[in-house]
Write a protein that holds these residues in place. Structure first.
Motif, PDB file in Angstrom:
ATOM      1  N   ILE A   9       0.844  -1.198   0.000  1.00 26.42           N
ATOM      2  CA  ILE A   9       0.000   0.000   0.000  1.00 26.42           C
ATOM      3  C   ILE A   9       0.880   1.250   0.000  1.00 26.42           C
ATOM      4  O   ILE A   9       0.617   2.213  -0.718  1.00 26.42           O
ATOM      5  CB  ILE A   9      -0.967   0.008   1.197  1.00 26.42           C
ATOM      6  CG1 ILE A   9      -1.998  -1.107   1.054  1.00 26.42           C
ATOM      7  CG2 ILE A   9      -1.644   1.361   1.371  1.00 26.42           C
ATOM      8  CD1 ILE A   9      -2.959  -0.930  -0.099  1.00 26.42           C
ATOM      9  N   GLY A  10       1.941   1.251   0.803  1.00 25.95           N
ATOM     10  CA  GLY A  10       2.857   2.386   0.844  1.00 25.95           C
ATOM     11  C   GLY A  10       3.551   2.623  -0.483  1.00 25.95           C
ATOM     12  O   GLY A  10       3.746   3.759  -0.905  1.00 25.95           O
ATOM     13  N   ALA A  11       3.916   1.543  -1.154  1.00 29.98           N
ATOM     14  CA  ALA A  11       4.582   1.677  -2.448  1.00 29.98           C
ATOM     15  C   ALA A  11       3.649   2.295  -3.478  1.00 29.98           C
ATOM     16  O   ALA A  11       4.037   3.208  -4.215  1.00 29.98           O
ATOM     17  CB  ALA A  11       5.068   0.306  -2.916  1.00 29.98           C
ATOM     18  N   VAL A  12       2.413   1.829  -3.524  1.00 34.06           N
ATOM     19  CA  VAL A  12       1.440   2.389  -4.467  1.00 34.06           C
ATOM     20  C   VAL A  12       1.136   3.839  -4.099  1.00 34.06           C
ATOM     21  O   VAL A  12       1.053   4.712  -4.969  1.00 34.06           O
ATOM     22  CB  VAL A  12       0.154   1.536  -4.498  1.00 34.06           C
ATOM     23  CG1 VAL A  12      -0.927   2.192  -5.325  1.00 34.06           C
ATOM     24  CG2 VAL A  12       0.459   0.152  -5.034  1.00 34.06           C
ATOM     25  N   ALA A  13       0.988   4.113  -2.801  1.00 29.15           N
ATOM     26  CA  ALA A  13       0.702   5.477  -2.350  1.00 29.15           C
ATOM     27  C   ALA A  13       1.840   6.416  -2.717  1.00 29.15           C
ATOM     28  O   ALA A  13       1.615   7.547  -3.158  1.00 29.15           O
ATOM     29  CB  ALA A  13       0.457   5.499  -0.844  1.00 29.15           C
ATOM     30  N   ILE A  36       5.757   4.766   1.883  1.00 28.09           N
ATOM     31  CA  ILE A  36       5.665   3.895   3.053  1.00 28.09           C
ATOM     32  C   ILE A  36       5.698   4.737   4.326  1.00 28.09           C
ATOM     33  O   ILE A  36       4.891   4.544   5.233  1.00 28.09           O
ATOM     34  CB  ILE A  36       6.801   2.852   3.017  1.00 28.09           C
ATOM     35  CG1 ILE A  36       6.588   1.912   1.830  1.00 28.09           C
ATOM     36  CG2 ILE A  36       6.863   2.074   4.322  1.00 28.09           C
ATOM     37  CD1 ILE A  36       7.772   1.031   1.505  1.00 28.09           C
ATOM     38  N   VAL A  37       6.608   5.696   4.377  1.00 24.88           N
ATOM     39  CA  VAL A  37       6.659   6.623   5.512  1.00 24.88           C
ATOM     40  C   VAL A  37       5.378   7.461   5.549  1.00 24.88           C
ATOM     41  O   VAL A  37       4.817   7.731   6.616  1.00 24.88           O
ATOM     42  CB  VAL A  37       7.910   7.522   5.431  1.00 24.88           C
ATOM     43  CG1 VAL A  37       7.891   8.595   6.500  1.00 24.88           C
ATOM     44  CG2 VAL A  37       9.163   6.684   5.526  1.00 24.88           C
ATOM     45  N   GLY A  38       4.886   7.842   4.384  1.00 31.47           N
ATOM     46  CA  GLY A  38       3.669   8.641   4.288  1.00 31.47           C
ATOM     47  C   GLY A  38       2.450   7.929   4.825  1.00 31.47           C
ATOM     48  O   GLY A  38       1.533   8.558   5.362  1.00 31.47           O
ATOM     49  N   GLY A  39       2.406   6.611   4.686  1.00 35.11           N
ATOM     50  CA  GLY A  39       1.306   5.850   5.261  1.00 35.11           C
ATOM     51  C   GLY A  39       1.269   5.991   6.776  1.00 35.11           C
ATOM     52  O   GLY A  39       0.199   6.149   7.379  1.00 35.11           O
ATOM     53  N   ILE A  40       2.440   5.971   7.382  1.00 32.90           N
ATOM     54  CA  ILE A  40       2.533   6.152   8.832  1.00 32.90           C
ATOM     55  C   ILE A  40       2.127   7.576   9.198  1.00 32.90           C
ATOM     56  O   ILE A  40       1.362   7.798  10.136  1.00 32.90           O
ATOM     57  CB  ILE A  40       3.967   5.845   9.312  1.00 32.90           C
ATOM     58  CG1 ILE A  40       4.299   4.381   9.046  1.00 32.90           C
ATOM     59  CG2 ILE A  40       4.139   6.189  10.779  1.00 32.90           C
ATOM     60  CD1 ILE A  40       5.760   4.035   9.187  1.00 32.90           C
ATOM     61  N   VAL A  41       2.627   8.547   8.437  1.00 31.18           N
ATOM     62  CA  VAL A  41       2.293   9.957   8.697  1.00 31.18           C
ATOM     63  C   VAL A  41       0.800  10.203   8.500  1.00 31.18           C
ATOM     64  O   VAL A  41       0.167  10.892   9.308  1.00 31.18           O
ATOM     65  CB  VAL A  41       3.129  10.894   7.785  1.00 31.18           C
ATOM     66  CG1 VAL A  41       2.643  12.326   7.861  1.00 31.18           C
ATOM     67  CG2 VAL A  41       4.596  10.804   8.147  1.00 31.18           C
ATOM     68  N   GLY A  42       0.222   9.635   7.446  1.00 28.73           N
ATOM     69  CA  GLY A  42      -1.205   9.808   7.193  1.00 28.73           C
ATOM     70  C   GLY A  42      -2.057   9.252   8.320  1.00 28.73           C
ATOM     71  O   GLY A  42      -3.023   9.887   8.760  1.00 28.73           O
ATOM     72  N   ASN A  43      -1.704   8.061   8.805  1.00 30.55           N
ATOM     73  CA  ASN A  43      -2.435   7.488   9.931  1.00 30.55           C
ATOM     74  C   ASN A  43      -2.308   8.351  11.178  1.00 30.55           C
ATOM     75  O   ASN A  43      -3.267   8.542  11.914  1.00 30.55           O
ATOM     76  CB  ASN A  43      -1.947   6.065  10.233  1.00 30.55           C
ATOM     77  CG  ASN A  43      -2.514   5.055   9.278  1.00 30.55           C
ATOM     78  OD1 ASN A  43      -3.666   5.141   8.884  1.00 30.55           O
ATOM     79  ND2 ASN A  43      -1.702   4.090   8.895  1.00 30.55           N
ATOM     80  N   TRP A  44      -1.118   8.885  11.408  1.00 32.62           N
ATOM     81  CA  TRP A  44      -0.895   9.743  12.566  1.00 32.62           C
ATOM     82  C   TRP A  44      -1.695  11.040  12.451  1.00 32.62           C
ATOM     83  O   TRP A  44      -2.351  11.461  13.412  1.00 32.62           O
ATOM     84  CB  TRP A  44       0.600  10.036  12.687  1.00 32.62           C
ATOM     85  CG  TRP A  44       0.945  10.948  13.814  1.00 32.62           C
ATOM     86  CD1 TRP A  44       0.909  10.671  15.142  1.00 32.62           C
ATOM     87  CD2 TRP A  44       1.372  12.306  13.695  1.00 32.62           C
ATOM     88  NE1 TRP A  44       1.293  11.769  15.857  1.00 32.62           N
ATOM     89  CE2 TRP A  44       1.587  12.796  15.002  1.00 32.62           C
ATOM     90  CE3 TRP A  44       1.605  13.150  12.613  1.00 32.62           C
ATOM     91  CZ2 TRP A  44       2.011  14.092  15.245  1.00 32.62           C
ATOM     92  CZ3 TRP A  44       2.039  14.435  12.869  1.00 32.62           C
ATOM     93  CH2 TRP A  44       2.240  14.890  14.161  1.00 32.62           C
ATOM     94  N   THR A  63      -5.374   7.230   2.682  1.00 37.25           N
ATOM     95  CA  THR A  63      -4.592   7.705   3.820  1.00 37.25           C
ATOM     96  C   THR A  63      -3.102   7.746   3.469  1.00 37.25           C
ATOM     97  O   THR A  63      -2.413   8.722   3.775  1.00 37.25           O
ATOM     98  CB  THR A  63      -4.812   6.783   5.031  1.00 37.25           C
ATOM     99  OG1 THR A  63      -6.193   6.759   5.363  1.00 37.25           O
ATOM    100  CG2 THR A  63      -4.022   7.254   6.237  1.00 37.25           C
ATOM    101  N   GLY A  64      -2.608   6.711   2.803  1.00 36.17           N
ATOM    102  CA  GLY A  64      -1.204   6.661   2.418  1.00 36.17           C
ATOM    103  C   GLY A  64      -0.834   7.732   1.420  1.00 36.17           C
ATOM    104  O   GLY A  64       0.234   8.346   1.515  1.00 36.17           O
ATOM    105  N   VAL A  70       2.110  14.842   1.930  1.00 34.65           N
ATOM    106  CA  VAL A  70       2.638  15.701   2.997  1.00 34.65           C
ATOM    107  C   VAL A  70       4.147  15.490   3.135  1.00 34.65           C
ATOM    108  O   VAL A  70       4.913  16.461   3.212  1.00 34.65           O
ATOM    109  CB  VAL A  70       1.915  15.428   4.339  1.00 34.65           C
ATOM    110  CG1 VAL A  70       2.609  16.104   5.498  1.00 34.65           C
ATOM    111  CG2 VAL A  70       0.464  15.853   4.257  1.00 34.65           C
ATOM    112  N   VAL A  71       4.578  14.233   3.139  1.00 35.53           N
ATOM    113  CA  VAL A  71       6.012  13.938   3.275  1.00 35.53           C
ATOM    114  C   VAL A  71       6.789  14.462   2.069  1.00 35.53           C
ATOM    115  O   VAL A  71       7.862  15.059   2.226  1.00 35.53           O
ATOM    116  CB  VAL A  71       6.234  12.423   3.459  1.00 35.53           C
ATOM    117  CG1 VAL A  71       7.698  12.065   3.355  1.00 35.53           C
ATOM    118  CG2 VAL A  71       5.679  11.970   4.796  1.00 35.53           C
TER     119      VAL A  71
END
Length: 81
Positions: A9-13, A36-44, A63-64, A70-71
């Motif tokens: 999901i992070g790769a596609v995002a 992948i980092v953006g998925g974590i940031v989006g959830n946060w 979300t990702g 943003v990232v």
């Protein structure tokens, strides 16, 4: 299985966010990592705002992508020449 799902999901995002951010991309590989980092940031970020857009692949992807945008935006601020 959860880690593999998050990576996919992070790769596609990251790929989609790189396409959305015209001139903000850093290449496919870095965009995928930032996704992948953006998925974590989006959830946060959504957690802080109290937003729940649902469950499933589509909501995880949205979300990702938002987190990756943003990232990428923040990374672009540091990459100005």
């Amino acid at each position: 299985m959860g880690l593999l799902y998050a990576l996919l999901i992070g790769a596609v995002a990251g790929f989609l966010a790189g396409k959305l951010m015209k001139g903000g991309g850093f290449g496919v590989l870095v965009n995928i990592i930032l996704g992948i980092v953006g998925g974590i940031v989006g959830n946060w970020l959504f957690g802080l705002a109290g937003i729940n857009i649902g469950d499933g692949i589509v909501s995880d992807l949205i979300t990702g992508v938002i987190g990756a945008v943003v990232v990428l935006f923040i990374a672009g601020l540091f990459n100005k020449k």
